[in-house]
Design a protein around this motif. Structure first.
Motif, PDB file in Angstrom:
ATOM      1  N   ASN A  50     -12.266   3.556   6.811  1.00 18.60           N
ATOM      2  CA  ASN A  50     -11.081   3.771   7.641  1.00 18.60           C
ATOM      3  C   ASN A  50      -9.893   2.911   7.228  1.00 18.60           C
ATOM      4  O   ASN A  50      -8.865   2.911   7.906  1.00 18.60           O
ATOM      5  CB  ASN A  50     -11.425   3.525   9.111  1.00 18.60           C
ATOM      6  CG  ASN A  50     -12.241   4.661   9.669  1.00 18.60           C
ATOM      7  OD1 ASN A  50     -11.718   5.741   9.894  1.00 18.60           O
ATOM      8  ND2 ASN A  50     -13.528   4.438   9.845  1.00 18.60           N
ATOM      9  N   ALA A  51     -10.027   2.201   6.128  1.00 18.74           N
ATOM     10  CA  ALA A  51      -8.941   1.336   5.665  1.00 18.74           C
ATOM     11  C   ALA A  51      -7.760   2.174   5.175  1.00 18.74           C
ATOM     12  O   ALA A  51      -7.929   3.274   4.646  1.00 18.74           O
ATOM     13  CB  ALA A  51      -9.434   0.433   4.539  1.00 18.74           C
ATOM     14  N   SER A  52      -6.597   1.622   5.339  1.00 13.60           N
ATOM     15  CA  SER A  52      -5.376   2.276   4.871  1.00 13.60           C
ATOM     16  C   SER A  52      -5.396   2.409   3.353  1.00 13.60           C
ATOM     17  O   SER A  52      -5.893   1.529   2.644  1.00 13.60           O
ATOM     18  CB  SER A  52      -4.164   1.437   5.285  1.00 13.60           C
ATOM     19  OG  SER A  52      -2.993   1.929   4.676  1.00 13.60           O
ATOM     20  N   LEU A  53      -4.841   3.493   2.867  1.00 12.89           N
ATOM     21  CA  LEU A  53      -4.686   3.684   1.424  1.00 12.89           C
ATOM     22  C   LEU A  53      -3.229   3.509   1.015  1.00 12.89           C
ATOM     23  O   LEU A  53      -2.811   3.962  -0.045  1.00 12.89           O
ATOM     24  CB  LEU A  53      -5.216   5.061   1.009  1.00 12.89           C
ATOM     25  CG  LEU A  53      -6.724   5.246   1.197  1.00 12.89           C
ATOM     26  CD1 LEU A  53      -7.148   6.650   0.794  1.00 12.89           C
ATOM     27  CD2 LEU A  53      -7.504   4.211   0.402  1.00 12.89           C
ATOM     28  N   SER A  54      -2.486   2.811   1.832  1.00 13.22           N
ATOM     29  CA  SER A  54      -1.096   2.487   1.530  1.00 13.22           C
ATOM     30  C   SER A  54      -1.067   1.167   0.765  1.00 13.22           C
ATOM     31  O   SER A  54      -1.548   0.142   1.266  1.00 13.22           O
ATOM     32  CB  SER A  54      -0.307   2.354   2.837  1.00 13.22           C
ATOM     33  OG  SER A  54       0.866   1.607   2.646  1.00 13.22           O
ATOM     34  N   THR A  57       0.380  -1.798   2.681  1.00 13.56           N
ATOM     35  CA  THR A  57      -0.491  -2.228   3.776  1.00 13.56           C
ATOM     36  C   THR A  57      -1.684  -3.003   3.238  1.00 13.56           C
ATOM     37  O   THR A  57      -2.044  -4.062   3.766  1.00 13.56           O
ATOM     38  CB  THR A  57      -0.967  -1.012   4.599  1.00 13.56           C
ATOM     39  OG1 THR A  57       0.178  -0.348   5.135  1.00 13.56           O
ATOM     40  CG2 THR A  57      -1.891  -1.433   5.729  1.00 13.56           C
ATOM     41  N   VAL A  58      -2.284  -2.497   2.176  1.00 12.65           N
ATOM     42  CA  VAL A  58      -3.420  -3.186   1.559  1.00 12.65           C
ATOM     43  C   VAL A  58      -2.969  -4.544   1.012  1.00 12.65           C
ATOM     44  O   VAL A  58      -3.660  -5.553   1.175  1.00 12.65           O
ATOM     45  CB  VAL A  58      -4.057  -2.313   0.454  1.00 12.65           C
ATOM     46  CG1 VAL A  58      -5.100  -3.094  -0.324  1.00 12.65           C
ATOM     47  CG2 VAL A  58      -4.667  -1.054   1.065  1.00 12.65           C
ATOM     48  N   LYS A  60      -0.554  -6.395   2.113  1.00 13.37           N
ATOM     49  CA  LYS A  60      -0.311  -7.288   3.255  1.00 13.37           C
ATOM     50  C   LYS A  60      -1.626  -7.893   3.752  1.00 13.37           C
ATOM     51  O   LYS A  60      -1.704  -9.088   4.037  1.00 13.37           O
ATOM     52  CB  LYS A  60       0.382  -6.515   4.379  1.00 13.37           C
ATOM     53  CG  LYS A  60       0.701  -7.341   5.593  1.00 13.37           C
ATOM     54  CD  LYS A  60       1.416  -6.504   6.645  1.00 13.37           C
ATOM     55  CE  LYS A  60       1.688  -7.313   7.895  1.00 13.37           C
ATOM     56  NZ  LYS A  60       2.339  -6.497   8.929  1.00 13.37           N
TER      57      LYS A  60
END
Length: 98
Positions: A50-54, A57-58, A60
């Motif tokens: 469910n981790a962001s793939l941005s 964002t990663v 950060k």
């Protein structure tokens, strides 16, 4: 198609700070408190899946872990463990940190 949780497995070895390990236990207990029995491995899988793939964002998240989180930060932010249900870990028991 089957569920991702039931798909082919890969074994990994993770070394991380004891405080992070304790935080994983708290996440498992929080899920149990909501009626969701989940193993530590399943919780890790859920978090990664469910981790962001941005990229920003990663970055950060990585930046915070690598340069901002201090020893004790996770422990101070954790709920009182007496308020969470005890969870029995399946499989081999881990050695307690010294």
């Amino acid at each position: 198609m089957g569920l991702l949780k039931d798909s082919q497995r890969r074994t990994t070895s993770i070394q991380w700070p004891a405080e992070v390990d304790a935080h994983l236990d708290i996440l498992v207990r929080l899920a149990a408190d909501e009626g969701i029995p989940i193993s530590r491995a399943q919780m890790l899988s859920a978090l990664v899946a469910n981790a962001s793939l941005s990229g920003p964002t990663v970055a950060k998240i990585a930046r915070r872990y690598l340069g901002q989180l201090k020893v004790g930060d996770l422990t101070r932010a954790a709920p009182d463990s007496d308020e969470l249900p005890a969870v029995r870990h399946r499989g081999r028991q881990r050695a307690q940190p010294s």
